[in-house]
Design a protein around this motif. Structure first.
Motif, PDB file in Angstrom:
ATOM      1  N   ARG A   2       0.655   2.584  -4.923  1.00 20.37           N
ATOM      2  CA  ARG A   2      -0.387   2.198  -5.883  1.00 20.37           C
ATOM      3  C   ARG A   2      -1.746   2.385  -5.230  1.00 20.37           C
ATOM      4  N   LYS A   3      -2.641   3.101  -5.911  1.00 18.94           N
ATOM      5  CA  LYS A   3      -3.979   3.362  -5.376  1.00 18.94           C
ATOM      6  C   LYS A   3      -5.014   2.761  -6.312  1.00 18.94           C
ATOM      7  N   ARG A   4      -5.965   2.025  -5.715  1.00 17.00           N
ATOM      8  CA  ARG A   4      -7.077   1.481  -6.481  1.00 17.00           C
ATOM      9  C   ARG A   4      -8.363   1.985  -5.849  1.00 17.00           C
ATOM     10  N   LEU A   5      -9.134   2.756  -6.604  1.00 11.31           N
ATOM     11  CA  LEU A   5     -10.366   3.356  -6.099  1.00 11.31           C
ATOM     12  C   LEU A   5     -11.390   2.275  -5.770  1.00 11.31           C
ATOM     13  N   TRP A  49      -4.629  -1.210   4.350  1.00  8.72           N
ATOM     14  CA  TRP A  49      -5.125  -0.957   2.998  1.00  8.72           C
ATOM     15  C   TRP A  49      -5.818   0.391   2.825  1.00  8.72           C
ATOM     16  N   TYR A  50      -6.272   1.038   3.876  1.00  6.08           N
ATOM     17  CA  TYR A  50      -7.195   2.173   3.768  1.00  6.08           C
ATOM     18  C   TYR A  50      -6.495   3.498   3.484  1.00  6.08           C
ATOM     19  N   ARG A  51      -7.056   4.243   2.533  1.00  8.59           N
ATOM     20  CA  ARG A  51      -6.684   5.634   2.293  1.00  8.59           C
ATOM     21  C   ARG A  51      -7.947   6.370   1.892  1.00  8.59           C
ATOM     22  N   GLY A  52      -8.310   7.380   2.652  1.00  8.31           N
ATOM     23  CA  GLY A  52      -9.460   8.226   2.340  1.00  8.31           C
ATOM     24  C   GLY A  52      -8.977   9.608   1.964  1.00  8.31           C
ATOM     25  N   GLU A  53      -9.321  10.058   0.768  1.00  8.56           N
ATOM     26  CA  GLU A  53      -8.911  11.381   0.301  1.00  8.56           C
ATOM     27  C   GLU A  53     -10.133  12.289   0.198  1.00  8.56           C
ATOM     28  N   TRP A  54     -10.079  13.396   0.908  1.00  8.50           N
ATOM     29  CA  TRP A  54     -11.157  14.385   0.927  1.00  8.50           C
ATOM     30  C   TRP A  54     -10.709  15.608   0.146  1.00  8.50           C
ATOM     31  N   ARG A  68     -12.954  10.014  -1.599  1.00 12.84           N
ATOM     32  CA  ARG A  68     -12.568   8.846  -2.387  1.00 12.84           C
ATOM     33  C   ARG A  68     -11.842   7.877  -1.452  1.00 12.84           C
ATOM     34  N   VAL A  69     -12.275   6.636  -1.446  1.00 11.58           N
ATOM     35  CA  VAL A  69     -11.640   5.608  -0.621  1.00 11.58           C
ATOM     36  C   VAL A  69     -10.854   4.690  -1.537  1.00 11.58           C
ATOM     37  N   TYR A  70      -9.585   4.537  -1.207  1.00 11.57           N
ATOM     38  CA  TYR A  70      -8.679   3.733  -2.023  1.00 11.57           C
ATOM     39  C   TYR A  70      -8.145   2.533  -1.249  1.00 11.57           C
TER      40      TYR A  70
END
Length: 117
Positions: A2-5, A49-54, A68-70
């Protein structure tokens, strides 16, 4: 997953997508993170918690770079936004750090870059 922007920033580098993409990959984080590589996209995930999508896509001026940081916390995910409020300015700091990286990327490639609103 589950990803929350939490925040999104974008900018333009006046160079072809492939050059920007290769240069962006050269700037991978030095610390341990899970990395997922796709077609002109890369995601870094670490901590609880961190996910950074480039992503790098075509833009009339060259290449559009988006971060985008989720929040991807499985448990206690509700606490991430609350914790980030304690780190006042998370979005602004992310934007500032992104802008500095974008400027450095443009300088390394010998071309202009700019943050998008």
């Amino acid at each position: 997953m589950r990803k929350r922007l939490l925040t999104e920033v974008e900018g333009v580098v006046a160079a072809p997508v492939e050059r920007v993409w290769r240069a962006l990959l050269d700037d991978r984080p030095a610390y341990e993170m899970t990395t997922e590589l796709g077609d002109h996209t890369v995601a870094y995930q670490g901590g609880w918690w961190y996910r950074g999508e480039w992503s790098v896509t075509a833009h009339p001026e060259g290449a559009r770079v988006v971060l985008r940081v989720y929040n991807v916390a499985d448990r206690l995910g509700w606490g991430v936004p609350l914790a980030n409020r304690f780190f006042v300015g998370f979005g602004a700091r992310t934007r500032q750090t992104f802008a500095e990286g974008l400027t450095a990327l443009g300088e390394r490639l010998g071309c202009p870059s700019r943050l998008l609103p």
